[in-house]
Write an enzyme that holds these catalytic residues in place. Structure first.
Site, mmCIF file in Angstrom:
data_model
loop_
_atom_site.group_PDB
_atom_site.id
_atom_site.type_symbol
_atom_site.label_atom_id
_atom_site.label_comp_id
_atom_site.label_asym_id
_atom_site.label_seq_id
_atom_site.Cartn_x
_atom_site.Cartn_y
_atom_site.Cartn_z
ATOM 1 N N GLY A 22 -1.302 -1.083 8.759
ATOM 2 C CA GLY A 22 -0.636 0.148 8.626
ATOM 3 C C GLY A 22 0.405 0.642 9.438
ATOM 4 O O GLY A 22 0.238 -0.092 10.997
ATOM 5 N N HIS A 53 23.294 1.288 12.944
ATOM 6 C CA HIS A 53 24.529 2.318 12.919
ATOM 7 C C HIS A 53 25.172 2.399 14.259
ATOM 8 O O HIS A 53 24.720 1.683 15.261
ATOM 9 C CB HIS A 53 23.963 3.813 13.056
ATOM 10 C CG HIS A 53 23.160 4.019 11.770
ATOM 11 N ND1 HIS A 53 23.679 4.218 10.580
ATOM 12 C CD2 HIS A 53 21.837 4.043 11.539
ATOM 13 C CE1 HIS A 53 22.777 4.679 9.646
ATOM 14 N NE2 HIS A 53 21.776 4.422 10.066
ATOM 15 N N ASN A 84 0.906 -1.046 -0.091
ATOM 16 C CA ASN A 84 -0.279 0.040 -0.024
ATOM 17 C C ASN A 84 0.831 1.121 -0.032
ATOM 18 O O ASN A 84 2.267 1.240 -0.082
ATOM 19 C CB ASN A 84 -1.050 0.186 1.163
ATOM 20 C CG ASN A 84 -2.396 0.834 0.695
ATOM 21 O OD1 ASN A 84 -2.552 1.684 0.043
ATOM 22 N ND2 ASN A 84 -3.273 0.116 1.200
#
Length: 218
Positions: free
Chosen positions: A162, A135, A105
Site C-alpha cells: 500500500g 516537469h 486495490n
C-alpha cells in the site's frame, strides 16, 4: 524497447524529410517535451478518461458486467481477469497495458501520459501512485505547461504494498516485492525485496523458494 526506438527513428526521419508535423500527442508518445496543459487534443482525451473513471467509480461493485464495459472503453481492450477496486483514476487509459490476473486495490492513480506496462499476476495495494510525468526544474518553462512522460514497467508476479509511489522511467523486475510506503526512484532488479524512501533492495528472493512456490501452485 527496440520497437519503440525504431518508431522514434522512423518518425524523426519523416520530420526531417518534411513529410510530417509533430503533434503534442506524438511528442508525448516519444518521451519528448510537449505541451501537456494547452493542447486541445490531449485535454479532450483526458476529459473522456476522467468521465469514464467517474462512471466506473459510481457503479456498484456487484454490477460486474457494467463495470467491465466501462473498463474496456477506458483501456481500449478487454483485460484478462482484472480485479480493479474503486475508486480508480488515470489520465488517458489507452496508455495502460495490463497482463492477465492483475489486482488493483482501491484509490490507485495511474498517471499514464507515459506508457504503463504491468505484467501478469501483479498485486497493487491500496493508494498506490504510478507517476510518469516529469516537469522542468525551471519555473518559467514549467509554468508554460511543458512536460515529459517516461514509461513505467512492472514485471510479472510483482507485489506492490500500500501507498507505494513509482516515479517516471522506472522498471521493476519480475518477482519483486515492494514494501508499503516506498518511493521507487530507480530500477529494481528481478526477485528482490525492496523498501524505503528512496526504495532500496534489502534482500533477494532465493530461487529455491521460488521453485517450491511454483510447485505448490501446480
Amino acid at each position: 524497447m527496440l520497437e519503440f526506438l525504431n518508431k522514434k527513428i522512423n518518425f524523426i526521419n519523416e520530420l526531417l524529410n518534411g513529410r510530417k508535423k509533430m503533434t503534442e500527442l506524438e511528442k508525448m508518445k516519444l518521451c519528448m517535451w510537449y505541451d501537456a496543459n494547452n493542447d486541445e487534443e490531449l485535454f479532450n482525451q483526458r476529459i473522456t478518461a476522467k468521465d469514464l473513471c467517474f462512471d466506473l467509480n459510481n457503479l456498484r461493485p456487484s454490477d460486474k458486467e457494467k463495470r467491465l464495459e466501462v473498463i474496456e472503453k477506458l483501456l481500449g481492450y478487454q483485460p484478462r481477469n482484472l480485479e480493479l477496486v474503486s475508486p480508480f483514476m488515470c489520465d488517458y487509459g489507452s496508455r495502460i497495458n495490463l497482463g492477465k490476473n492483475v489486482f488493483i486495490n482501491s484509490n490507485c492513480y495511474l498517471m499514464d501520459g507515459g506508457e504503463i506496462t504491468i505484467g501478469d499476476n501483479v498485486f497493487i495495494g491500496p493508494s498506490c501512485g504510478l507517476y510518469t510525468a516529469v516537469h522542468p526544474l525551471d519555473f518559467k518553462s514549467r509554468n508554460k505547461g511543458l512536460e515529459k512522460a517516461l514509461p513505467i514497467t512492472i514485471g510479472n508476479n510483482v507485489w506492490l504494498g500500500g501507498n507505494v509511489v513509482i516515479l517516471p522511467g522506472v522498471t521493476i523486475g519480475a518477482g519483486c516485492v515492494i514494501g508499503a510506503g516506498s518511493v521507487v526512484t530507480k530500477d529494481i532488479e528481478a526477485n528482490s525485496v525492496a523498501c524505503g524512501n528512496p526504495c532500496k533492495i534489502v534482500k533477494k528472493i532465493k530461487p529455491d523458494f521460488l521453485n517450491r512456490l511454483s510447485q505448490v501452485d501446480r
